[in-house]
Design a protein around this motif. Structure first.
Motif, PDB file in Angstrom:
ATOM      1  N   GLY A 251     -12.146 -23.869  -7.439  1.00 47.08           N
ATOM      2  CA  GLY A 251     -13.380 -24.526  -6.993  1.00 47.08           C
ATOM      3  C   GLY A 251     -13.112 -25.630  -5.996  1.00 47.08           C
ATOM      4  N   MET A 252     -11.832 -25.927  -5.773  1.00 46.40           N
ATOM      5  CA  MET A 252     -11.438 -26.935  -4.791  1.00 46.40           C
ATOM      6  C   MET A 252     -10.682 -26.267  -3.654  1.00 46.40           C
ATOM      7  SD  MET A 252     -10.155 -30.047  -7.270  1.00 46.40           S
ATOM      8  CE  MET A 252      -9.924 -31.195  -5.904  1.00 46.40           C
ATOM      9  N   MET A 253     -10.459 -27.042  -2.578  1.00 45.29           N
ATOM     10  CA  MET A 253      -9.713 -26.543  -1.424  1.00 45.29           C
ATOM     11  C   MET A 253      -8.799 -27.642  -0.911  1.00 45.29           C
ATOM     12  SD  MET A 253     -12.582 -26.899   1.553  1.00 45.29           S
ATOM     13  CE  MET A 253     -13.365 -28.495   1.813  1.00 45.29           C
ATOM     14  N   ALA A 254      -7.758 -27.214  -0.238  1.00 44.22           N
ATOM     15  CA  ALA A 254      -6.864 -28.135   0.474  1.00 44.22           C
ATOM     16  C   ALA A 254      -6.812 -27.644   1.923  1.00 44.22           C
ATOM     17  CB  ALA A 254      -5.475 -28.131  -0.139  1.00 44.22           C
ATOM     18  N   ILE A 255      -7.110 -28.535   2.860  1.00 43.54           N
ATOM     19  CA  ILE A 255      -7.054 -28.191   4.280  1.00 43.54           C
ATOM     20  C   ILE A 255      -5.827 -28.877   4.864  1.00 43.54           C
ATOM     21  CG2 ILE A 255      -8.224 -28.253   6.511  1.00 43.54           C
ATOM     22  CD1 ILE A 255     -10.881 -28.552   4.986  1.00 43.54           C
ATOM     23  N   PHE A 256      -4.963 -28.071   5.474  1.00 41.86           N
ATOM     24  CA  PHE A 256      -3.743 -28.581   6.081  1.00 41.86           C
ATOM     25  C   PHE A 256      -3.778 -28.324   7.579  1.00 41.86           C
ATOM     26  CE2 PHE A 256      -2.525 -27.395   1.716  1.00 41.86           C
ATOM     27  CZ  PHE A 256      -2.125 -28.633   1.247  1.00 41.86           C
ATOM     28  N   PHE A 257      -3.726 -29.400   8.357  1.00 43.24           N
ATOM     29  CA  PHE A 257      -3.715 -29.346   9.815  1.00 43.24           C
ATOM     30  C   PHE A 257      -2.261 -29.299  10.285  1.00 43.24           C
ATOM     31  CE2 PHE A 257      -7.660 -31.307   8.491  1.00 43.24           C
ATOM     32  CZ  PHE A 257      -8.613 -30.682   9.307  1.00 43.24           C
ATOM     33  N   PRO A 258      -2.014 -29.030  11.577  1.00 42.84           N
ATOM     34  CA  PRO A 258      -0.628 -29.000  12.059  1.00 42.84           C
ATOM     35  C   PRO A 258       0.162 -30.286  11.786  1.00 42.84           C
ATOM     36  CG  PRO A 258      -2.024 -27.928  13.653  1.00 42.84           C
ATOM     37  CD  PRO A 258      -2.944 -28.553  12.605  1.00 42.84           C
ATOM     38  N   GLU A 259      -0.501 -31.390  11.658  1.00 35.34           N
ATOM     39  CA  GLU A 259       0.204 -32.646  11.380  1.00 35.34           C
ATOM     40  C   GLU A 259       0.526 -32.839   9.892  1.00 35.34           C
ATOM     41  OE1 GLU A 259      -4.238 -33.728  11.898  1.00 35.34           O
ATOM     42  OE2 GLU A 259      -2.821 -32.457  12.949  1.00 35.34           O
ATOM     43  N   ASP A 260       0.194 -31.827   9.070  1.00 35.78           N
ATOM     44  CA  ASP A 260       0.375 -31.931   7.622  1.00 35.78           C
ATOM     45  C   ASP A 260       1.439 -30.960   7.124  1.00 35.78           C
ATOM     46  OD1 ASP A 260      -1.831 -33.716   7.489  1.00 35.78           O
ATOM     47  OD2 ASP A 260      -3.228 -32.028   7.373  1.00 35.78           O
ATOM     48  N   GLY A 261       2.606 -31.488   6.801  1.00 39.68           N
ATOM     49  CA  GLY A 261       3.588 -30.662   6.111  1.00 39.68           C
ATOM     50  C   GLY A 261       3.091 -30.425   4.704  1.00 39.68           C
ATOM     51  N   HIS A 262       3.140 -29.179   4.255  1.00 43.71           N
ATOM     52  CA  HIS A 262       2.628 -28.873   2.923  1.00 43.71           C
ATOM     53  C   HIS A 262       3.584 -27.946   2.185  1.00 43.71           C
ATOM     54  CE1 HIS A 262       0.895 -26.111   5.878  1.00 43.71           C
ATOM     55  NE2 HIS A 262       0.830 -25.195   4.931  1.00 43.71           N
ATOM     56  N   GLN A 263       3.630 -28.152   0.890  1.00 45.10           N
ATOM     57  CA  GLN A 263       4.533 -27.446  -0.015  1.00 45.10           C
ATOM     58  C   GLN A 263       3.656 -26.769  -1.069  1.00 45.10           C
ATOM     59  OE1 GLN A 263       7.058 -30.304  -1.917  1.00 45.10           O
ATOM     60  NE2 GLN A 263       8.531 -28.794  -2.601  1.00 45.10           N
ATOM     61  N   PRO A 264       3.182 -25.526  -0.772  1.00 48.90           N
ATOM     62  CA  PRO A 264       2.235 -24.862  -1.667  1.00 48.90           C
ATOM     63  C   PRO A 264       2.909 -24.137  -2.832  1.00 48.90           C
ATOM     64  CG  PRO A 264       2.606 -23.496   0.261  1.00 48.90           C
ATOM     65  CD  PRO A 264       3.403 -24.769   0.461  1.00 48.90           C
ATOM     66  N   CYS A 265       2.075 -23.616  -3.702  1.00 55.98           N
ATOM     67  CA  CYS A 265       2.470 -22.713  -4.794  1.00 55.98           C
ATOM     68  C   CYS A 265       3.177 -23.405  -5.944  1.00 55.98           C
ATOM     69  CB  CYS A 265       3.324 -21.558  -4.279  1.00 55.98           C
ATOM     70  SG  CYS A 265       2.534 -20.606  -2.963  1.00 55.98           S
ATOM     71  N   ILE A 266       3.019 -24.702  -6.082  1.00 56.67           N
ATOM     72  CA  ILE A 266       3.632 -25.394  -7.202  1.00 56.67           C
ATOM     73  C   ILE A 266       2.696 -25.272  -8.403  1.00 56.67           C
ATOM     74  CG2 ILE A 266       4.486 -27.596  -8.084  1.00 56.67           C
ATOM     75  CD1 ILE A 266       4.962 -28.401  -5.110  1.00 56.67           C
ATOM     76  N   GLY A 267       3.216 -24.791  -9.497  1.00 58.01           N
ATOM     77  CA  GLY A 267       2.415 -24.656 -10.705  1.00 58.01           C
ATOM     78  C   GLY A 267       3.165 -23.897 -11.769  1.00 58.01           C
ATOM     79  N   SER A 268       2.666 -23.961 -12.965  1.00 58.96           N
ATOM     80  CA  SER A 268       3.339 -23.315 -14.094  1.00 58.96           C
ATOM     81  C   SER A 268       2.829 -21.898 -14.340  1.00 58.96           C
ATOM     82  CB  SER A 268       3.153 -24.156 -15.356  1.00 58.96           C
ATOM     83  OG  SER A 268       1.777 -24.284 -15.651  1.00 58.96           O
ATOM     84  N   ALA A 269       1.789 -21.497 -13.625  1.00 60.77           N
ATOM     85  CA  ALA A 269       1.200 -20.177 -13.858  1.00 60.77           C
ATOM     86  C   ALA A 269       2.161 -19.064 -13.451  1.00 60.77           C
ATOM     87  CB  ALA A 269      -0.106 -20.032 -13.090  1.00 60.77           C
ATOM     88  N   GLU A 270       2.172 -18.008 -14.237  1.00 59.25           N
ATOM     89  CA  GLU A 270       2.974 -16.826 -13.901  1.00 59.25           C
ATOM     90  C   GLU A 270       2.481 -16.223 -12.591  1.00 59.25           C
ATOM     91  OE1 GLU A 270       6.186 -14.609 -14.368  1.00 59.25           O
ATOM     92  OE2 GLU A 270       5.672 -16.268 -15.689  1.00 59.25           O
ATOM     93  N   SER A 271       1.163 -16.315 -12.346  1.00 59.56           N
ATOM     94  CA  SER A 271       0.599 -15.784 -11.111  1.00 59.56           C
ATOM     95  C   SER A 271      -0.569 -16.669 -10.667  1.00 59.56           C
ATOM     96  CB  SER A 271       0.107 -14.350 -11.315  1.00 59.56           C
ATOM     97  OG  SER A 271      -0.457 -13.851 -10.124  1.00 59.56           O
ATOM     98  N   ILE A 272      -0.450 -17.216  -9.475  1.00 61.12           N
ATOM     99  CA  ILE A 272      -1.541 -17.981  -8.880  1.00 61.12           C
ATOM    100  C   ILE A 272      -2.255 -17.046  -7.914  1.00 61.12           C
ATOM    101  CG2 ILE A 272      -2.198 -19.954  -7.449  1.00 61.12           C
ATOM    102  CD1 ILE A 272       0.420 -21.330  -8.414  1.00 61.12           C
ATOM    103  N   HIS A 273      -3.505 -16.744  -8.218  1.00 62.60           N
ATOM    104  CA  HIS A 273      -4.332 -15.910  -7.336  1.00 62.60           C
ATOM    105  C   HIS A 273      -5.036 -16.879  -6.388  1.00 62.60           C
ATOM    106  CE1 HIS A 273      -6.479 -12.342  -6.129  1.00 62.60           C
ATOM    107  NE2 HIS A 273      -7.657 -12.890  -6.405  1.00 62.60           N
ATOM    108  N   LYS A 274      -4.872 -16.683  -5.095  1.00 61.87           N
ATOM    109  CA  LYS A 274      -5.375 -17.685  -4.157  1.00 61.87           C
ATOM    110  C   LYS A 274      -5.865 -17.048  -2.864  1.00 61.87           C
ATOM    111  CE  LYS A 274      -2.297 -20.314  -2.042  1.00 61.87           C
ATOM    112  NZ  LYS A 274      -1.229 -21.284  -1.831  1.00 61.87           N
ATOM    113  N   ALA A 275      -6.654 -17.832  -2.143  1.00 65.10           N
ATOM    114  CA  ALA A 275      -7.127 -17.474  -0.809  1.00 65.10           C
ATOM    115  C   ALA A 275      -6.548 -18.490   0.172  1.00 65.10           C
ATOM    116  CB  ALA A 275      -8.657 -17.521  -0.753  1.00 65.10           C
ATOM    117  N   VAL A 276      -6.012 -17.974   1.270  1.00 69.21           N
ATOM    118  CA  VAL A 276      -5.507 -18.846   2.326  1.00 69.21           C
ATOM    119  C   VAL A 276      -6.201 -18.452   3.622  1.00 69.21           C
ATOM    120  CG1 VAL A 276      -3.513 -19.670   3.631  1.00 69.21           C
ATOM    121  CG2 VAL A 276      -3.262 -19.097   1.192  1.00 69.21           C
ATOM    122  N   PHE A 277      -7.125 -19.297   4.055  1.00 69.76           N
ATOM    123  CA  PHE A 277      -7.782 -19.092   5.350  1.00 69.76           C
ATOM    124  C   PHE A 277      -6.856 -19.608   6.436  1.00 69.76           C
ATOM    125  CE2 PHE A 277     -11.288 -19.008   2.425  1.00 69.76           C
ATOM    126  CZ  PHE A 277     -12.174 -18.095   2.979  1.00 69.76           C
TER     127      PHE A 277
END
Length: 148
Positions: free
Chosen positions: A118-144
């Motif tokens: 229900g939330m989103m994270a917007i990363f611009f070119p000036e934003d280094g980001h480290q995604p996919c951190i979590g304890s879930a066996e499978s994170i189902h996600k959308a990446v626009f």
């Protein structure tokens, strides 16, 4: 970087001309009903990738940046944690122009934030980001992926 609820994306349409198209797409589409893979919204300039990825530790997750595209990342089934470091604070690394990504293995985010479904994270070119951190066996996600 912007962290907010998905329904508030309409408040950011002035930041990028494709945001309005994403808002319209989200109003008409249940992201959870889409099959994994690429779904075009406006050709190669605006599309969404639906994927499943294994949750990683902070040490396993890889920092990345983009030059031509920005990301709107939306976890669909589980919380996802993102590491963040401004691009200017990252070490030099090789840019893959074909994939529009620079990866920084072994670089840990300076700070971390949690996105719930229900939330989103917007990363611009000036934003280094480290995604996919979590304890879930499978994170189902959308990446626009949206042209800057």
């Amino acid at each position: 970087m912007i962290i907010d609820k998905i329904e508030n994306l309409k408040n950011y349409v002035s930041l990028n001309p494709y945001f309005a198209k994403v808002v319209e797409f989200l109003e008409k589409t249940d992201l959870n009903s889409l099959e994994n893979g690429k779904h075009e919204i406006d050709g190669k300039d605006c599309f969404v990738n639906i994927m499943d990825t294994k949750g990683k530790t902070k040490e396993e997750a890889v920092m990345e940046t983009h030059v031509r595209m920005l990301d709107i990342q939306i976890p669909l089934n589980e919380d996802e944690i993102y590491g963040y470091t401004p691009t200017v604070d990252l070490p030099a690394a090789e840019y893959n122009a074909e994939k529009d990504v620079t990866k920084y293995p072994g670089v840990m985010g300076e700070s971390f934030c949690v996105c719930h479904p229900g939330m989103m994270a917007i990363f611009f070119p000036e934003d280094g980001h480290q995604p996919c951190i979590g304890s879930a066996e499978s994170i189902h996600k959308a990446v626009f992926k949206i042209k800057c």
